[in-house]
Design an enzyme around this catalytic site. Structure first.
Site, PDB file in Angstrom:
ATOM      1  N   TYR A   1       2.045 -18.032   7.690  1.00 56.22           N
ATOM      2  CA  TYR A   1       1.056 -17.814   8.753  1.00 56.22           C
ATOM      3  C   TYR A   1       0.534 -19.172   9.231  1.00 56.22           C
ATOM      4  O   TYR A   1      -0.335 -19.782   8.616  1.00 56.22           O
ATOM      5  CB  TYR A   1      -0.112 -16.943   8.283  1.00 56.22           C
ATOM      6  CG  TYR A   1       0.269 -15.552   7.823  1.00 56.22           C
ATOM      7  CD1 TYR A   1       1.493 -14.976   8.154  1.00 56.22           C
ATOM      8  CD2 TYR A   1      -0.596 -14.784   7.050  1.00 56.22           C
ATOM      9  CE1 TYR A   1       1.835 -13.695   7.731  1.00 56.22           C
ATOM     10  CE2 TYR A   1      -0.265 -13.504   6.622  1.00 56.22           C
ATOM     11  CZ  TYR A   1       0.959 -12.973   6.965  1.00 56.22           C
ATOM     12  OH  TYR A   1       1.296 -11.708   6.545  1.00 56.22           O
TER      13      TYR A   1
ATOM     14  N   PHE B   1      -1.103  -3.385   9.468  1.00 61.59           N
ATOM     15  CA  PHE B   1      -1.202  -2.745  10.784  1.00 61.59           C
ATOM     16  C   PHE B   1      -1.829  -1.342  10.652  1.00 61.59           C
ATOM     17  O   PHE B   1      -1.192  -0.330  10.923  1.00 61.59           O
ATOM     18  CB  PHE B   1       0.174  -2.684  11.457  1.00 61.59           C
ATOM     19  CG  PHE B   1       0.072  -2.563  12.963  1.00 61.59           C
ATOM     20  CD1 PHE B   1      -0.806  -3.355  13.677  1.00 61.59           C
ATOM     21  CD2 PHE B   1       0.847  -1.652  13.656  1.00 61.59           C
ATOM     22  CE1 PHE B   1      -0.925  -3.229  15.054  1.00 61.59           C
ATOM     23  CE2 PHE B   1       0.747  -1.515  15.029  1.00 61.59           C
ATOM     24  CZ  PHE B   1      -0.142  -2.311  15.736  1.00 61.59           C
ATOM     25  N   PRO B   2      -3.108  -1.306  10.206  1.00 65.67           N
ATOM     26  CA  PRO B   2      -3.725  -0.022   9.863  1.00 65.67           C
ATOM     27  C   PRO B   2      -4.093   0.886  11.037  1.00 65.67           C
ATOM     28  O   PRO B   2      -4.389   2.058  10.831  1.00 65.67           O
ATOM     29  CB  PRO B   2      -4.995  -0.435   9.110  1.00 65.67           C
ATOM     30  CG  PRO B   2      -5.300  -1.811   9.587  1.00 65.67           C
ATOM     31  CD  PRO B   2      -3.985  -2.449   9.903  1.00 65.67           C
ATOM     32  N   LEU B   3      -4.073   0.337  12.269  1.00 62.56           N
ATOM     33  CA  LEU B   3      -4.459   1.184  13.407  1.00 62.56           C
ATOM     34  C   LEU B   3      -3.193   1.725  14.064  1.00 62.56           C
ATOM     35  O   LEU B   3      -2.497   0.998  14.755  1.00 62.56           O
ATOM     36  CB  LEU B   3      -5.278   0.356  14.412  1.00 62.56           C
ATOM     37  CG  LEU B   3      -5.943   1.104  15.549  1.00 62.56           C
ATOM     38  CD1 LEU B   3      -6.898   2.164  15.046  1.00 62.56           C
ATOM     39  CD2 LEU B   3      -6.683   0.144  16.456  1.00 62.56           C
ATOM     40  N   GLY B   4      -2.902   3.009  13.831  1.00 68.46           N
ATOM     41  CA  GLY B   4      -1.687   3.600  14.389  1.00 68.46           C
ATOM     42  C   GLY B   4      -1.761   3.706  15.896  1.00 68.46           C
ATOM     43  O   GLY B   4      -2.840   3.709  16.477  1.00 68.46           O
TER      44      GLY B   4
HETATM   45  N1  LIG Z   1       3.551  -8.097   4.812  1.00 65.16           N
HETATM   46  C1  LIG Z   1       3.822  -8.201   6.088  1.00 65.16           C
HETATM   47  O1  LIG Z   1       4.986  -8.267   6.501  1.00 65.16           O
HETATM   48  C2  LIG Z   1       2.699  -8.249   7.059  1.00 65.16           C
HETATM   49  C3  LIG Z   1       2.938  -8.104   8.436  1.00 65.16           C
HETATM   50  C4  LIG Z   1       1.850  -8.141   9.301  1.00 65.16           C
HETATM   51  C5  LIG Z   1       0.567  -8.309   8.788  1.00 65.16           C
HETATM   52  N2  LIG Z   1       0.372  -8.467   7.449  1.00 65.16           N
HETATM   53  C6  LIG Z   1      -0.983  -8.653   6.874  1.00 65.16           C
HETATM   54  O2  LIG Z   1      -1.744  -7.555   7.246  1.00 65.16           O
HETATM   55  C7  LIG Z   1      -2.951  -7.979   7.901  1.00 65.16           C
HETATM   56  C8  LIG Z   1      -3.303  -6.938   8.954  1.00 65.16           C
HETATM   57  O3  LIG Z   1      -2.194  -6.689   9.823  1.00 65.16           O
HETATM   58  P1  LIG Z   1      -2.214  -6.904  11.402  1.00 65.16           P
HETATM   59  O4  LIG Z   1      -3.018  -8.113  11.736  1.00 65.16           O
HETATM   60  O5  LIG Z   1      -0.809  -6.822  11.857  1.00 65.16           O
HETATM   61  O6  LIG Z   1      -2.884  -5.620  11.904  1.00 65.16           O
HETATM   62  P2  LIG Z   1      -4.411  -5.258  12.203  1.00 65.16           P
HETATM   63  O7  LIG Z   1      -5.260  -5.650  11.080  1.00 65.16           O
HETATM   64  O8  LIG Z   1      -4.332  -3.831  12.564  1.00 65.16           O
HETATM   65  O9  LIG Z   1      -4.818  -6.165  13.461  1.00 65.16           O
HETATM   66  C9  LIG Z   1      -4.136  -6.119  14.666  1.00 65.16           C
HETATM   67  C10 LIG Z   1      -4.971  -6.576  15.824  1.00 65.16           C
HETATM   68  O10 LIG Z   1      -6.110  -5.746  15.924  1.00 65.16           O
HETATM   69  C11 LIG Z   1      -7.233  -6.502  16.372  1.00 65.16           C
HETATM   70  N3  LIG Z   1      -8.413  -5.928  15.711  1.00 65.16           N
HETATM   71  C12 LIG Z   1      -8.844  -6.063  14.441  1.00 65.16           C
HETATM   72  N4  LIG Z   1      -9.969  -5.362  14.237  1.00 65.16           N
HETATM   73  C13 LIG Z   1     -10.240  -4.757  15.417  1.00 65.16           C
HETATM   74  C14 LIG Z   1     -11.276  -3.891  15.848  1.00 65.16           C
HETATM   75  N5  LIG Z   1     -12.254  -3.506  15.025  1.00 65.16           N
HETATM   76  N6  LIG Z   1     -11.250  -3.444  17.128  1.00 65.16           N
HETATM   77  C15 LIG Z   1     -10.272  -3.806  17.971  1.00 65.16           C
HETATM   78  N7  LIG Z   1      -9.259  -4.638  17.625  1.00 65.16           N
HETATM   79  C16 LIG Z   1      -9.250  -5.098  16.363  1.00 65.16           C
HETATM   80  C17 LIG Z   1      -7.004  -7.936  15.967  1.00 65.16           C
HETATM   81  O11 LIG Z   1      -7.369  -8.808  17.061  1.00 65.16           O
HETATM   82  P3  LIG Z   1      -8.771  -9.588  17.130  1.00 65.16           P
HETATM   83  O12 LIG Z   1      -8.554 -10.906  16.453  1.00 65.16           O
HETATM   84  O13 LIG Z   1      -9.011  -9.735  18.580  1.00 65.16           O
HETATM   85  O14 LIG Z   1      -9.802  -8.753  16.448  1.00 65.16           O
HETATM   86  C18 LIG Z   1      -5.498  -7.998  15.748  1.00 65.16           C
HETATM   87  O15 LIG Z   1      -4.882  -8.711  16.781  1.00 65.16           O
HETATM   88  C19 LIG Z   1      -2.579  -9.366   8.445  1.00 65.16           C
HETATM   89  O16 LIG Z   1      -3.711 -10.173   8.640  1.00 65.16           O
HETATM   90  C20 LIG Z   1      -1.702  -9.892   7.354  1.00 65.16           C
HETATM   91  O17 LIG Z   1      -2.486 -10.440   6.305  1.00 65.16           O
HETATM   92  C21 LIG Z   1       1.416  -8.428   6.589  1.00 65.16           C
END
Ligand SMILES: NC(=O)c1ccc[n+]([C@@H]2O[C@H](COP(=O)([O-])OP(=O)(O)OC[C@H]3O[C@@H](n4cnc5c(N)ncnc54)[C@H](OP(=O)(O)O)[C@@H]3O)[C@@H](O)[C@H]2O)c1
Length: 292
Positions: free
Chosen positions: A68, A213-216
């Site tokens: 990252y 990616f918890p938000l489907g």
């Molecule tokens: N193991 C793997 O292959 C893998 C792959 C991907 C991710 N991950 C890990 O999983 C974590 C979470 O995954 P992710 O970042 O893909 O998905 P996520 O937590 O669902 O976030 C996705 C997007 O949602 C936005 N967001 C967050 N909270 C929000 C809210 N309350 N309201 C509206 N938008 C919101 C964020 O943008 P803003 O900054 O604008 O809030 C971000 O761009 C990552 O940080 C990483 O540590 C692991």
């Protein structure tokens, strides 16, 4: 809910290998880097402040990876939080590299993993990493060879506990023959259930499941989410996180954000309890979407 009531503590605890217990709502530090998960953040002070606030709000599990940034997310964590609070668990990963914005390349070879962990230890300013996760199996390297390397690094004292990411049940079973596996991190949400059987397997075997990616997505999902959110005067993100927490006691969501407002909103999901019928309706979204 008042600001004082917003705490990751409300989500309860999950055990990592029977050795460490963390609050069941963590923080994903991937989004703190520059665009395309590349380079430094536009607002470095803001990123540091978000990390510090996450810990103030009771988060004691932070997920990151060497790729990252690359290196940027781990450096920010150290800049914001070192010397670390005693109960803070940092889980990093290796084996999937970032050669440029939005690009991924595999390398989970023993040589690379050994080099990668030295880099993570240095950036995180640690002698030992609490949870080290194989980021993804490398199709060009024997899976056993990657996991055996992590087991060796554990014996050498550089890793405390081993986790996997982006794996099937077969991978987990093969890895567990080599080393105890404390966590599995796959993409998962109420509307994205490819890994349901892995969640069930983890629950039966006391392994933490870390959904990313918890938000489907999807229209049907959005409609139901919004309706449930309105009924609780919460946001759709909070409802999606509450569904995950209710899905299984081994679930450890790590919503990621670079925004203070989103951070507080996400942690506000820790104490949200959905009614049984709401939980069931959200669970059925996948079937509804297939039907039509
Ligand atoms: N193991 C793997 O292959 C893998 C792959 C991907 C991710 N991950 C890990 O999983 C974590 C979470 O995954 P992710 O970042 O893909 O998905 P996520 O937590 O669902 O976030 C996705 C997007 O949602 C936005 N967001 C967050 N909270 C929000 C809210 N309350 N309201 C509206 N938008 C919101 C964020 O943008 P803003 O900054 O604008 O809030 C971000 O761009 C990552 O940080 C990483 O540590 C692991």
């Amino acid at each position: 809910m008042s600001k004082l009531e917003v705490s990751a503590v409300g989500a309860g605890n999950v055990s990592l290998g029977g050795e460490i217990s963390v609050h069941r709502l963590g923080f994903g530090a991937m989004r703190l880097t520059g665009e395309g998960i590349w380079g430094p953040p536009k607002d470095r002070k803001g990123a540091v402040a978000v990390l510090r606030r996450a810990v103030e709000l009771g988060v004691n599990f932070i997920d990151t990876a060497d790729s990252y940034g690359p290196g940027v997310s781990e450096e920010l964590i150290a800049e914001a939080l070192f010397p670390y609070p005693e109960d803070l668990v940092i889980a990093t990963k290796g084996g999937w590299n970032r050669p440029g914005p939005d690009q991924w390349t595999h390398d989970a070879s023993p040589e690379h993993l050994r080099k990668a962990i030295e880099g993570s230890l240095k950036r995180l300013r640690l002698d030992r990493i609490d949870v080290y996760q194989l980021h993804i199996p490398d199709p060009a390297v024997s899976f056993e060879a990657s996991v055996e390397t992590l087991a060796e690094l554990q014996r050498e004292g550089k890793i405390r506990l081993v986790g996997l990411s982006n794996v099937t049940r077969e991978h987990i079973e093969r890895a567990r023959k080599i080393v105890p596996i404390v966590s599995v991190q796959n993409r998962y949400s109420f509307a994205d259930r490819e890994w349901d059987y892995v969640v069930d397997y983890c629950e039966r075997n006391g392994i933490a499941f870390i959904p990313w990616f918890p938000l489907g997505a999807g229209r049907v999902a959005a409609e139901i989410l919004n309706r449930v959110a309105e009924a609780h005067q919460k946001t759709s993100m909070q409802v999606a996180l509450a569904w995950l927490l209710q899905r299984s006691p081994i679930m450890l969501p790590i919503p990621g954000t670079s925004s203070m407002e989103h951070l507080e909103e996400n942690i506000g999901a820790a104490s949200l309890k959905l009614k049984q019928e709401e939980y069931r309706e959200l669970s059925a979204v996948v079937e509804l979407a297939k039907a039509g």
